[in-house]
Design a protein around this motif. Structure first.
Motif, PDB file in Angstrom:
ATOM      1  N   SER A  96      46.307  45.197  50.738  1.00 30.24           N
ATOM      2  CA  SER A  96      46.209  43.758  50.444  1.00 30.24           C
ATOM      3  C   SER A  96      44.772  43.291  50.246  1.00 30.24           C
ATOM      4  O   SER A  96      44.544  42.134  49.878  1.00 30.24           O
ATOM      5  CB  SER A  96      46.841  42.952  51.587  1.00 30.24           C
ATOM      6  N   ARG A 111      44.022  39.173  45.020  1.00 34.34           N
ATOM      7  CA  ARG A 111      43.788  37.780  45.391  1.00 34.34           C
ATOM      8  C   ARG A 111      43.535  36.928  44.156  1.00 34.34           C
ATOM      9  O   ARG A 111      44.069  35.818  44.030  1.00 34.34           O
ATOM     10  CB  ARG A 111      42.599  37.695  46.349  1.00 34.34           C
ATOM     11  N   ILE A 170      47.700  37.765  52.351  1.00 35.72           N
ATOM     12  CA  ILE A 170      46.455  37.699  51.572  1.00 35.72           C
ATOM     13  C   ILE A 170      45.936  36.266  51.694  1.00 35.72           C
ATOM     14  O   ILE A 170      46.685  35.310  51.493  1.00 35.72           O
ATOM     15  CB  ILE A 170      46.684  38.067  50.101  1.00 35.72           C
TER      16      ILE A 170
END
Length: 318
Positions: free
Chosen positions: A71, A77, A167
Motif C-alpha cells: 500500500s 495514492r 492508504i
C-alpha cells in the motif's frame, strides 16, 4: 470338624481384610492416577492449542506486513487522489499479485470500499463493491483489517481469507486501501495432519462458530455455533478441560484465540483415551491384588495348619 471350621473362618477373615485393603488402595490410586493424567493431558492440549493459535497469528501478521508494504507506493495514492496513471498502478499490483502462488487476488479499493483495480496472478479481473466487508471497514477506519471467517473464491473455488491495509493522503485521511485474498487450502491441510495421541484433532472456527478447519471436510464453512464443544468456544476466547459429548463419545476440549483473526483454535481428545492409562493401571493392580490374596491365603493357611490346627488336633486326639 472343629479344625476345619477354624480354617474356614480364618480364610474368610483374611480374604475379607486383604480384599478391603486392596479395594481401597485401587480406588485411591486409580483416582489419583486419573486426576494426574487428566491434568497432564489438559495441559498438553492447552499448549498445543496455544502454539497453533500463535502460529496462525504470525501468519496473519506476515500477510499484514505484505499488504501494508504493497500500500506504500506513491503511484497508488496518486491514482486514488487524481485518477491518473492507472496503468502504472495496474502493472504494480499485477506484479505483486504473483509474489506467491497462494495469492488469490490483490486489489486496490477507494474510500467508499469499491474495488478500482483487481489482479489475480498477474491478470486483471472484474471489480466488486466490498464496502460491507469487515476488513474493508477496518481499513477505511485507518486500521489493519482481517476477515474473521474464510470464504470460497468465486474464481478458483478455494478457501480464502482476506487482509486489508489503509492508504492515507498527506493530511492523514484514509483515501482507500490495498486488500489481498489468500488461499488457505494448504494451511488447513497442515492443521488436519496434526494428531495428538490416537484421537486428538484440531478444530478451528470463527468467532461466530463457522468452521475453518476440521478433520471432516464436510463441516468446512458450516456454522456449528450451536453444537457441543463449538458452543463453548464461541462464548469465550480461551478455555480448557471442557467436557462434551459428540456422536455418543465423551471428549475433552481446550482452545485459544489466534491473534489478528480472533479465530478459536481448539484441540479435542477422546475422554476414553485420556482415562485409558488409569484404567490399565487399575486392571494391573486388580490382577496383582488377586495374586497377592491367593499368596497370602496360602501362606496363612499353611501357618494356621502348623501353629493352630495341628496342635488342636493333637490335643483333641489326646
Amino acid at each position: 470338624m472343629f479344625s476345619r471350621s477354624i480354617r474356614t473362618s480364618m480364610l474368610l477373615v483374611i480374604s475379607l481384610v486383604v480384599l478391603a485393603v486392596q479395594s481401597a488402595l485401587v480406588v485411591v490410586v486409580t483416582r489419583m492416577g486419573d486426576e494426574a493424567n487428566l491434568a497432564a493431558r489438559t495441559h498438553e492440549m492447552d499448549l498445543v492449542a496455544d502454539t497453533i493459535a500463535k502460529s496462525l497469528g504470525d501468519f496473519g501478521t506476515q500477510l499484514g506486513m505484505f499488504v501494508n508494504g504493497a500500500s506504500k507506493p506513491p503511484r497508488l495514492r496518486e491514482f486514488l487522489l487524481t485518477g491518473e496513471d492507472q496503468k502504472g498502478a495496474e502493472v504494480f499490483l499485477a506484479a505483486m499479485s504473483q509474489a506467491a502462488p497462494e495469492i488469490n487476488t490483490l486489489y486496490l479499493f477507494d474510500a467508499s470500499g469499491k474495488q478500482v483495480i483487481i489482479c489475480a496472478q498477474g491478470k486483471l479481473g472484474k471489480v466488486n463493491d466490498l464496502a460491507e466487508r469487515e476488513y474493508i471497514k477496518a481499513a477505511l477506519a485507518g486500521k489493519m483489517g482481517y476477515s474473521s471467517a474464510p470464504t470460497k473464491s468465486i474464481a478458483t473455488g478455494k478457501l480464502i481469507v482476506s487482509v486489508a491495509a489503509p492508504i492515507f493522503d498527506d493530511k492523514g485521511k484514509v483515501i482507500g486501501g490495498v486488500g489481498i485474498s489468500y488461499d488457505i487450502d494448504g494451511l488447513t491441510k497442515n492443521l488436519n495432519s496434526i494428531i495428538i495421541g490416537k484421537t486428538g484433532r484440531v478444530i478451528v472456527v470463527s468467532p461466530q462458530g463457522v468452521v475453518i478447519s476440521h478433520a471432516n471436510s464436510e463441516y468446512i464453512l458450516k456454522n456449528m455455533a450451536a453444537e457441543p464443544g463449538v458452543r463453548d468456544m464461541v462464548k469465550a476466547t480461551t478455555g480448557n478441560g471442557v467436557e462434551y459429548e459428540r456422536g455418543g463419545e465423551p471428549r475433552m476440549l481446550a482452545w485459544d484465540a489466534a491473534p489478528n483473526w480472533n479465530w478459536r483454535v481448539g484441540v479435542t481428545v477422546s475422554r476414553n483415551e485420556i482415562e485409558a492409562p488409569a484404567i490399565a493401571q487399575r486392571n494391573a493392580m486388580l490382577i496383582l491384588g488377586a495374586i497377592t490374596i491367593l499368596a497370602l491365603v496360602g501362606i496363612c493357611l499353611f501357618a494356621l495348619e502348623k501353629v493352630v490346627v495341628s496342635p488342636l488336633r493333637q490335643l483333641q486326639n489326646f
